[in-house]
Design an enzyme around this catalytic site. Structure first.
Site, PDB file in Angstrom:
ATOM      1  CB  CYS A 159      -0.920  -0.010   1.247  1.00 10.35           C
ATOM      2  SG  CYS A 159      -1.698   1.450   1.479  1.00 10.35           S
ATOM      3  CB  CYS A 176      -1.851   4.583   4.334  1.00 14.50           C
ATOM      4  SG  CYS A 176      -3.340   3.942   3.577  1.00 14.50           S
ATOM      5  CB  SER A 177       0.180   0.526   6.768  1.00 14.74           C
ATOM      6  OG  SER A 177      -0.976   1.326   7.489  1.00 14.74           O
ATOM      7  CB  CYS A 178      -4.443  -0.694   2.709  1.00  8.46           C
ATOM      8  SG  CYS A 178      -5.289   0.940   2.662  1.00  8.46           S
TER       9      CYS A 178
END
Lengths: 214, 94
Positions: free
Chosen positions: A111, A114-116
């Site tokens: 991602c 962000c950090s999906c």
């Protein structure tokens, strides 16, 4: 003698105070929500405990079933949420896309924004998944990044990077390792690691799995 | 809601550079790819980010791009690809 060579380094603070406005804002919001009785500190603690207790075991069960049942794999690739529910795993509102590694394609997930991450199936994302280094580099030099994880993909195999930029979450079905023919689903699930379901490593070989247990 | 594009269609990701929050990474803007699948309709990130409800929902697609097109100096394997989620209001036929 030890007394002559032993030197103390100056102590470093090990519990840094909040450093950013956002950190202060978060703390203030939490205090207000508790003061106003929206939730209690204990409820918050239990929610964090439950979040951190999630593990990649759910994802591993899904992969092991896909390895042993081609019809299940077809349903998983078509509608991952429904296929997870068949195993009693409710992934909630998460929109999941499952992609399969083959002799022709190796998939890896990132991602960049962000950090999906599919937390319902894999637990909390590892620190490296959230790092700027991984997020920036795996989209433009995926093979170099995979090599740093110890993973070499043959030149003739397509490396397909999945950038999780909006509402989908991704899970990779790694190649089933050789040498595990006739294994039960539970035995196979022990070969399916978190990193193999993100696509930065293959599943464990039976040898690697047994030496890890020793 | 009806999707404007179907799997296999060639699309160009808009090259615009809005000042508002959005979910289109800069590296993909302006590039041409192929629709891999239609994901469904979701709230617009540009509106959700500011307290809105994201209406009207927009169709979200997965777009497959060639790595050698994305990065002119791509030095790995020429058949490597990248798939990314892009909303319909960021896509034009190509």
């Amino acid at each position: 003698m030890a007394e002559q060579t032993h030197q103390h380094r100056p102590p470093r603070p090990d519990d840094p105070e909040p450093t950013s406005d956002y950190h202060f804002l978060g703390l203030a919001m939490r205090e207000l929500l508790i003061e106003k009785g929206v939730f209690t500190a204990d409820e918050e603690r239990r929610a964090i405990e439950a979040m951190e207790a999630r593990s990649p075991a759910g994802g591993a069960r899904v992969v092991a079933r896909a390895w042993t049942d081609p019809d299940y794999k077809a349903r998983l690739l078509a509608d991952a949420a429904a296929a997870a529910r068949e195993l009693g795993i409710d992934i909630g509102p998460t929109r999941l896309v499952v992609v399969e590694n083959t002799a022709e394609v190796h998939n890896v997930v990132v991602c960049t924004l962000c950090s999906c991450y599919p937390r319902m199936l894999l637990g909390l994302p590892p620190a490296w998944y959230k790092s700027a280094n991984y997020r920036k580099r795996v989209v433009r030099e995926p093979r170099a990044v995979l090599a740093e994880f110890g993973t070499t993909i043959a030149e003739r195999v397509e490396v397909r990077v999945h950038d999780s930029t909006a509402d989908m979450r991704y899970l990779v079905v790694p190649l089933r390792p050789a040498g595990a023919e006739g294994w039960s689903e539970a035995q196979l699930a022990a070969l399916v690691t978190r990193d193999s379901m993100v696509g930065v490593a293959p599943a464990l070989s039976p040898d690697a799995a047994s030496s890890a247990r020793d | 809601m009806s999707a404007r594009f179907a799997p296999g269609d060639r699309v160009r990701i808009a090259g615009r550079d809005p000042t508002v929050h959005n979910r289109v990474p800069r590296y993909a803007r302006g590039h041409v790819g192929v629709i891999e699948r239609v994901c469904g309709a979701f709230g617009q990130p540009e509106l959700l980010a500011y307290g809105g409800d994201g209406e009207p929902y927009q169709t979200l697609y997965r777009v497959r791009l060639e790595q050698t097109d994305l990065w002119p100096d791509y030095a790995e394997s020429p058949q490597d690809t990248l798939e990314i989620e892009i909303f319909e209001h960021w896509l034009d036929p190509a």
